[in-house]
Design a protein around this motif. Structure first.
Motif, PDB file in Angstrom:
ATOM      1  N   SER A  71       3.062  83.067  45.967  1.00 43.80           N
ATOM      2  CA  SER A  71       4.062  83.450  44.965  1.00 43.80           C
ATOM      3  C   SER A  71       4.302  84.952  44.973  1.00 43.80           C
ATOM      4  O   SER A  71       5.446  85.417  44.843  1.00 43.80           O
ATOM      5  N   LEU A  72       3.226  85.723  45.127  1.00 33.33           N
ATOM      6  CA  LEU A  72       3.374  87.171  45.190  1.00 33.33           C
ATOM      7  C   LEU A  72       4.077  87.609  46.472  1.00 33.33           C
ATOM      8  O   LEU A  72       4.909  88.519  46.448  1.00 33.33           O
ATOM      9  N   ALA A  73       3.760  86.957  47.580  1.00 36.03           N
ATOM     10  CA  ALA A  73       4.454  87.264  48.832  1.00 36.03           C
ATOM     11  C   ALA A  73       5.944  86.983  48.677  1.00 36.03           C
ATOM     12  O   ALA A  73       6.792  87.783  49.113  1.00 36.03           O
ATOM     13  N   LYS A  74       6.266  85.860  48.040  1.00 37.83           N
ATOM     14  CA  LYS A  74       7.673  85.544  47.761  1.00 37.83           C
ATOM     15  C   LYS A  74       8.313  86.618  46.916  1.00 37.83           C
ATOM     16  O   LYS A  74       9.461  87.043  47.153  1.00 37.83           O
ATOM     17  N   ALA A  75       7.585  87.085  45.905  1.00 41.69           N
ATOM     18  CA  ALA A  75       8.120  88.080  44.980  1.00 41.69           C
ATOM     19  C   ALA A  75       8.349  89.436  45.643  1.00 41.69           C
ATOM     20  O   ALA A  75       9.108  90.262  45.126  1.00 41.69           O
ATOM     21  N   MET A  76       7.694  89.674  46.783  1.00 46.46           N
ATOM     22  CA  MET A  76       7.841  90.951  47.484  1.00 46.46           C
ATOM     23  C   MET A  76       8.905  90.904  48.574  1.00 46.46           C
ATOM     24  O   MET A  76       9.195  91.927  49.200  1.00 46.46           O
ATOM     25  N   LEU A  77       9.491  89.748  48.810  1.00 45.85           N
ATOM     26  CA  LEU A  77      10.427  89.591  49.922  1.00 45.85           C
ATOM     27  C   LEU A  77      11.537  90.628  49.914  1.00 45.85           C
ATOM     28  O   LEU A  77      11.861  91.221  50.947  1.00 45.85           O
ATOM     29  N   ASN A  78      12.122  90.864  48.745  1.00 40.79           N
ATOM     30  CA  ASN A  78      13.281  91.758  48.660  1.00 40.79           C
ATOM     31  C   ASN A  78      12.919  93.172  48.235  1.00 40.79           C
ATOM     32  O   ASN A  78      13.779  93.941  47.823  1.00 40.79           O
ATOM     33  N   ARG A  79      11.630  93.498  48.329  1.00 42.09           N
ATOM     34  CA  ARG A  79      11.156  94.834  47.937  1.00 42.09           C
ATOM     35  C   ARG A  79      11.701  95.216  46.562  1.00 42.09           C
ATOM     36  O   ARG A  79      12.465  96.174  46.426  1.00 42.09           O
ATOM     37  N   PRO A  80      11.297  94.485  45.527  1.00 41.77           N
ATOM     38  CA  PRO A  80      11.928  94.650  44.208  1.00 41.77           C
ATOM     39  C   PRO A  80      11.688  96.020  43.593  1.00 41.77           C
ATOM     40  O   PRO A  80      10.633  96.629  43.768  1.00 41.77           O
ATOM     41  N   ARG A  81      12.679  96.489  42.859  1.00 41.85           N
ATOM     42  CA  ARG A  81      12.521  97.694  42.053  1.00 41.85           C
ATOM     43  C   ARG A  81      11.788  97.359  40.761  1.00 41.85           C
ATOM     44  O   ARG A  81      11.140  98.223  40.170  1.00 41.85           O
ATOM     45  N   LEU A  82      11.914  96.108  40.324  1.00 45.07           N
ATOM     46  CA  LEU A  82      11.226  95.638  39.125  1.00 45.07           C
ATOM     47  C   LEU A  82      10.557  94.311  39.440  1.00 45.07           C
ATOM     48  O   LEU A  82      11.233  93.326  39.760  1.00 45.07           O
ATOM     49  N   LEU A  83       9.228  94.278  39.348  1.00 47.39           N
ATOM     50  CA  LEU A  83       8.456  93.066  39.599  1.00 47.39           C
ATOM     51  C   LEU A  83       7.984  92.507  38.265  1.00 47.39           C
ATOM     52  O   LEU A  83       7.312  93.193  37.495  1.00 47.39           O
ATOM     53  N   LEU A  84       8.333  91.257  37.995  1.00 48.27           N
ATOM     54  CA  LEU A  84       7.965  90.588  36.751  1.00 48.27           C
ATOM     55  C   LEU A  84       6.832  89.609  37.024  1.00 48.27           C
ATOM     56  O   LEU A  84       6.964  88.720  37.870  1.00 48.27           O
ATOM     57  N   LEU A  85       5.722  89.781  36.315  1.00 47.03           N
ATOM     58  CA  LEU A  85       4.554  88.928  36.506  1.00 47.03           C
ATOM     59  C   LEU A  85       4.181  88.288  35.182  1.00 47.03           C
ATOM     60  O   LEU A  85       3.870  88.984  34.216  1.00 47.03           O
ATOM     61  N   ASP A  86       4.218  86.970  35.132  1.00 43.20           N
ATOM     62  CA  ASP A  86       3.885  86.237  33.909  1.00 43.20           C
ATOM     63  C   ASP A  86       2.559  85.513  34.130  1.00 43.20           C
ATOM     64  O   ASP A  86       2.501  84.506  34.833  1.00 43.20           O
TER      65      ASP A  86
END
Length: 230
Positions: free
Chosen positions: A124-139
């Protein structure tokens, strides 16, 4: 929500904490555009979410222990599908980098549904980093995983923020975790931010022994009108 206003700066990890029903997930859903606020605005990388939804959301991503990726797809398939959704350039190379960064090479052809909780969190974290986010939301990213896996996840998120790649908004009920990784903490109750500040500073200012004790105080509404303990 009631008058909630805050920012997450580049390189900063902000903890959003509070009892169940305080509004943490509601805030994340508004930032993701799942819920539309009746007043106010959400800006991501300076882009107004209501006016330019796709452009704003292209700068963010999301991971949560309670929102697993499609279990019938392999790790590599999940990363490819979401990479296509986000329009990631050089997707194959990006997938290889993330498989290495999150120690997932040996699981690339494994269906996500049969992975352990810790392994699913890494995907899930690897997925969340795919687009090199400026804002990462972690719930609640480390909920229901073992301490060793949780420590590994925390280290990866700290490294992400330390690289000034983006800011992180992190919800958690684990106050040890929040105190360890977050630069600032927002204490939320009944849709309002009651306290805000650096973890150590909040503990000292409000005479609490630990951040967990302060959490309990806020959760039971034992704060005086000036924000200090009764």
């Amino acid at each position: 929500m009631d008058g909630v206003s805050f920012e997450v700066r580049p390189g900063e990890i902000v903890g959003l904490v509070g009892p169940n029903g305080a509004g943490k997930t509601t805030i994340i859903n508004m930032i993701l555009g799942v819920l539309e606020p009746t007043a106010g605005y959400v800006r991501i990388a300076g882009i107004d979410l209501a006016r330019s939804r796709s452009q704003a959301l292209a700068h963010t991503n999301f991971a949560a222990a309670h929102v697993p990726l499609p279990g019938n797809l392999t790790v590599e398939q999940n990363l490819r599908v979401f990479g296509l959704i986000y329009g990631v350039t050089g997707l194959s190379a990006r997938i290889e980098t993330l498989l290495a960064d999150y120690d997932l090479q040996r699981h690339r052809q494994t269906k996500c549904g049969v992975l352990s909780s810790g392994e699913q969190t890494r995907v899930s974290l690897a997925k969340a980093m795919l687009n090199r986010p400026r804002l990462l939301l972690l719930d609640e990213p480390t909920a229901s995983i073992d301490p060793a896996s949780a420590r590994d996840i925390r280290a990866r998120i700290v490294a992400f923020a330390a690289g000034d790649q983006g800011g992180v908004l992190w919800t958690s009920h684990n106050m040890y975790e929040v105190a360890e990784v977050c630069h600032r903490v927002l204490f939320l109750a009944h849709g309002k931010i009651l306290l805000e500040g650096e973890p150590d500073s909040l503990i000292r200012t409000h005479g609490a022994a630990t951040l967990e004790d302060l959490f309990v105080s806020v959760a039971h509404e034992t704060l005086a009108p000036d924000g200090g303990p009764k």
